[in-house]
Design a protein around this motif. Sequence first.
Motif, PDB file in Angstrom:
ATOM      1  N   ALA A 689      30.519  32.318  48.092  1.00  0.00           N
ATOM      2  CA  ALA A 689      29.550  33.213  48.722  1.00  0.00           C
ATOM      3  C   ALA A 689      30.213  34.518  49.157  1.00  0.00           C
ATOM      4  CB  ALA A 689      28.906  32.504  49.921  1.00  0.00           C
ATOM      5  N   ALA A 690      31.457  34.430  49.675  1.00  0.00           N
ATOM      6  CA  ALA A 690      32.176  35.648  50.062  1.00  0.00           C
ATOM      7  C   ALA A 690      32.484  36.506  48.851  1.00  0.00           C
ATOM      8  CB  ALA A 690      33.465  35.260  50.789  1.00  0.00           C
ATOM      9  N   PHE A 691      32.805  35.871  47.742  1.00  0.00           N
ATOM     10  CA  PHE A 691      33.061  36.617  46.512  1.00  0.00           C
ATOM     11  C   PHE A 691      31.809  37.371  46.070  1.00  0.00           C
ATOM     12  CE2 PHE A 691      32.673  36.725  41.882  1.00  0.00           C
ATOM     13  CZ  PHE A 691      33.795  37.450  41.527  1.00  0.00           C
ATOM     14  N   ASP A 692      30.661  36.711  46.134  1.00  0.00           N
ATOM     15  CA  ASP A 692      29.413  37.365  45.719  1.00  0.00           C
ATOM     16  C   ASP A 692      29.037  38.514  46.637  1.00  0.00           C
ATOM     17  OD1 ASP A 692      29.173  35.651  43.594  1.00  0.00           O
ATOM     18  OD2 ASP A 692      27.911  34.209  44.666  1.00  0.00           O
ATOM     19  N   ALA A 693      29.498  38.458  47.900  1.00  0.00           N
ATOM     20  CA  ALA A 693      29.142  39.515  48.866  1.00  0.00           C
ATOM     21  C   ALA A 693      30.092  40.699  48.825  1.00  0.00           C
ATOM     22  CB  ALA A 693      29.109  38.925  50.278  1.00  0.00           C
ATOM     23  N   ASP A 695      32.056  44.049  47.693  1.00  0.00           N
ATOM     24  CA  ASP A 695      31.765  45.253  46.932  1.00  0.00           C
ATOM     25  C   ASP A 695      32.682  45.299  45.711  1.00  0.00           C
ATOM     26  OD1 ASP A 695      32.504  48.360  46.450  1.00  0.00           O
ATOM     27  OD2 ASP A 695      30.417  48.125  47.143  1.00  0.00           O
ATOM     28  N   PRO A 696      32.181  45.690  44.527  1.00  0.00           N
ATOM     29  CA  PRO A 696      33.046  45.737  43.345  1.00  0.00           C
ATOM     30  C   PRO A 696      34.305  46.560  43.544  1.00  0.00           C
ATOM     31  CG  PRO A 696      30.770  45.990  42.699  1.00  0.00           C
ATOM     32  CD  PRO A 696      30.791  46.009  44.192  1.00  0.00           C
ATOM     33  N   ALA A 697      34.221  47.674  44.285  1.00  0.00           N
ATOM     34  CA  ALA A 697      35.413  48.488  44.517  1.00  0.00           C
ATOM     35  C   ALA A 697      36.432  47.716  45.343  1.00  0.00           C
ATOM     36  CB  ALA A 697      35.019  49.785  45.227  1.00  0.00           C
ATOM     37  N   GLU A 698      35.932  46.973  46.338  1.00  0.00           N
ATOM     38  CA  GLU A 698      36.837  46.170  47.164  1.00  0.00           C
ATOM     39  C   GLU A 698      37.442  45.037  46.353  1.00  0.00           C
ATOM     40  OE1 GLU A 698      36.700  43.411  51.223  1.00  0.00           O
ATOM     41  OE2 GLU A 698      34.881  44.376  50.456  1.00  0.00           O
ATOM     42  N   LEU A 699      36.608  44.478  45.464  1.00  0.00           N
ATOM     43  CA  LEU A 699      37.084  43.356  44.660  1.00  0.00           C
ATOM     44  C   LEU A 699      38.150  43.788  43.665  1.00  0.00           C
ATOM     45  CD1 LEU A 699      36.717  40.375  43.807  1.00  0.00           C
ATOM     46  CD2 LEU A 699      34.965  41.156  42.213  1.00  0.00           C
ATOM     47  N   LEU A 700      37.949  44.933  43.025  1.00  0.00           N
ATOM     48  CA  LEU A 700      38.878  45.388  42.004  1.00  0.00           C
ATOM     49  C   LEU A 700      40.040  46.193  42.572  1.00  0.00           C
ATOM     50  CD1 LEU A 700      36.305  46.501  39.278  1.00  0.00           C
ATOM     51  CD2 LEU A 700      37.556  44.345  39.404  1.00  0.00           C
ATOM     52  N   GLY A 701      39.923  46.673  43.801  1.00  0.00           N
ATOM     53  CA  GLY A 701      40.989  47.490  44.381  1.00  0.00           C
ATOM     54  C   GLY A 701      40.687  48.955  44.217  1.00  0.00           C
ATOM     55  N   THR A 702      41.356  49.772  45.001  1.00  0.00           N
ATOM     56  CA  THR A 702      41.108  51.216  44.964  1.00  0.00           C
ATOM     57  C   THR A 702      41.693  51.874  43.738  1.00  0.00           C
ATOM     58  OG1 THR A 702      43.095  51.571  46.293  1.00  0.00           O
ATOM     59  CG2 THR A 702      41.001  51.327  47.465  1.00  0.00           C
ATOM     60  N   GLN A 703      42.679  51.256  43.109  1.00  0.00           N
ATOM     61  CA  GLN A 703      43.325  51.870  41.955  1.00  0.00           C
ATOM     62  C   GLN A 703      43.345  50.874  40.806  1.00  0.00           C
ATOM     63  OE1 GLN A 703      47.329  53.200  42.603  1.00  0.00           O
ATOM     64  NE2 GLN A 703      47.578  53.992  40.543  1.00  0.00           N
TER      65      GLN A 703
END
Length: 803
Positions: A689-693, A695-703
């Motif tokens: 559930a935390a994974f689904d919540a 943000d894609p940018a947060e999930l993939l990283g800033t760089q």
Amino acid sequence: MHTTEHRPASLPNRADPSGDARPTPGDDPAATRRQLPPGASHWSRTYYDDQGMQQVAKVSVPVTGQGRIAANEWECPTCGPQSRRWMSATLATAPFCDLHDMEMRKLKPGRNPSVGVTPPWKDIVRAVDHRIRVGAAIAAAGTAGLTVDVVDMPWWGHAAQIAAIPAAISGSWWLTRVWLIREAVRLNNLDPDDEVAGRRERRNIAKRARIAAYCAAAGMSWIEIADLLNIASHPARGVSLIAGLIAAGVIASRPYLNWVDRRRRAKPTPAVAAATAMPDEPPAETPTDDEQLAAYVTGRWNERISAERGPLPGTYLEAIRRTYGGWSAVVVATDESDLDPERFETDKTIGKIARAYGVGVTMVTVTADPLDANRAMILVQRTSPLSEARAWDGTGIDLTTGKAYTASVDDGDRAQHPFWRPGWGAVMELLAGATGSGKSEYLNLLLALERQSGVCVSWVCDPQMGQSLGDIRDGVDWFAPTVEEFLIMLRVAVQVMLARNVLITRMRVKETRPSGEVVERRVKYVEVSADFPLLDITCDEAHIPMNDPDHGKEIVALLALLAKSGRKCNIKVRLITQSPLLTELKNSVLRSQLSSGFVAVFRTADKLTGAACWPGKMPGDPALLPAEWPNGNTAAGVCYMSGQKPLRHRSDYVGDVYDLMHSGETKGLEPAVLGAAGVLYADRHKRLAAFDAMDPAELLGTQIPTLDRPAGQGDPAGGKGGGREAVLEFFADRWNSGDVDPIKFGVIDENVKAVKTRALTNVLNKLVQEQVLANETGPDGKSGWYRLTESGAEHLGVDEVGL
């Protein structure tokens, strides 16, 4: 011979499997019997059975030089002894009688030819039945007469007896007439309301009624005469009187018996008519569709395939049968052909067979007989039952066998998928195939079956963030959308495996020994059940987590451990990948464990993929499986499955799985191992559930790291742009063609176009370090000659071809 070359006709259902001439009804069975069958060295009354025990037969049987039965004797149950013939002892199916189209029966070795001859009792009884009736009537009248004579009756008894004679005569006439009229009406032979029609039937009824009255009069007269002569009171003359009465009865019956004999001569019995009938000139028959195709198949084979310059010289076809969309047969190589069995299945042979019958290469299947190197099964089709996708019918896993019907075979049969084996444990699985080949749809079907069974716990990893499997994630016990979550899943699975090991070793089962003592024995295996479920760990796109730079090594090690040790505690590993080469799976032990279980290879992009994971030699090239059929329908799901018939399969289509994955409760681990699974298992849904919540940018990283490599660095495996795979495919093709000699670097450079010369050196050096290739000194005395090692061939799955 049928002259049309490209128009197929129907195939005969059966052909003579022996190839020997069949004895005609006029042949002498004994003379035919004494002809020594092929493969036998002599006749002998002693032989050795399958257990090596010496047996003695009543009649000599054909045996080999080692004393074993060389041929069995078969007989048609209807034709009888005249149809007996010797056929090879290796014959797999019962032959058929051409006259009656029925299976022949195998006789016991050394059976006496006279045994089993049954006299024609029915014909014998039919020939003398009227004389038996006459004798029975005379005996009954005589018995009644003696009985009346012995009884001491008063005068009025004798008067009543004499008065009964006309009553019996008239009663016999009336009863017979009424009964015959009723039967004629019931059979629609007589209309009681029509006095004109049926006049002949009425005359016959009246005649038979009169005969019944005559018989009654004769019988009553016989009884009265016996009483009046007082036979019982004068034994001395009684014998003569009885003999005279019997003689009178026989003489009186002669007109009746003569009439019966005249009728029989005018109309013989069926047996006599069949024996005396003159054979008619057989009418000219038009060949049936089966006969036309039999001639077409045999003629093309003899002309294009078994001729001196054909691909299979000296061969012939047996047991030609009609199949779905084509025909099948058994290819037999004669002793004179000196044919290498491996030539049965080569691409060149299959290509020429396809050209001879005007079909595609993928529509020809040739499979060597595992028990006879001189025989092979062939299937040629113009249309395939796999051209139409079959929808899953909802039938689940058979809990007694651990299997479920999941696919159709090219010959029309059905194939089963093994989830576990009773008394043995979980079956490891490996599914391979290119994009769009149908492996993901097949995975959906397997996971739907597991959920429906109630005895399976499904853990699934989709490293593509869960996109590939869609609604599947909502119906499994644990879903891992990332490599990191998959690593946690594997660590917990190992803990569950160890916990189950401990629990099983502590289990006991009571047993009564032969002495009557009741003991407790240790348990080695627990069958799959709701209380001890099958834990299935599935990873789609398995090459992604296994090649992860941070966690790949640990994931590979954990998968190998589970594949080697999870079977006995009902834990299975299922990997789905596009390429099962070692460059993707990273571990030969893991690949071997998966290949020893169940393997399904869908359409691949190259020849190496299927051979690398298949246990033994593949029944066909998965790279040649069609992407679509000639009618435009997709061929997704067409594959080869290990442990099944060596033919093409097509998996069932499960369709929309939403209802399946959202109905009922999801099966989880048994309570006994929850402590070992720990918090990581308990919080699996929270992490998802935390994974689904996130943000894609947060999930993939800033760089996002660049995918480009510095110039000159090359591919980590050596070379760039898939050069390693191109080199391996080049050496595998040479090995499959039988060329295992070293080859010079310059020749490799000329043939492998996917990698430049400088990068090619790096690729070859890397493969030499891995002992996939060997760098040797060539005939010119210089190094730089490379060859594929046996271990490299084993890793590529081509070791059985080149050796």
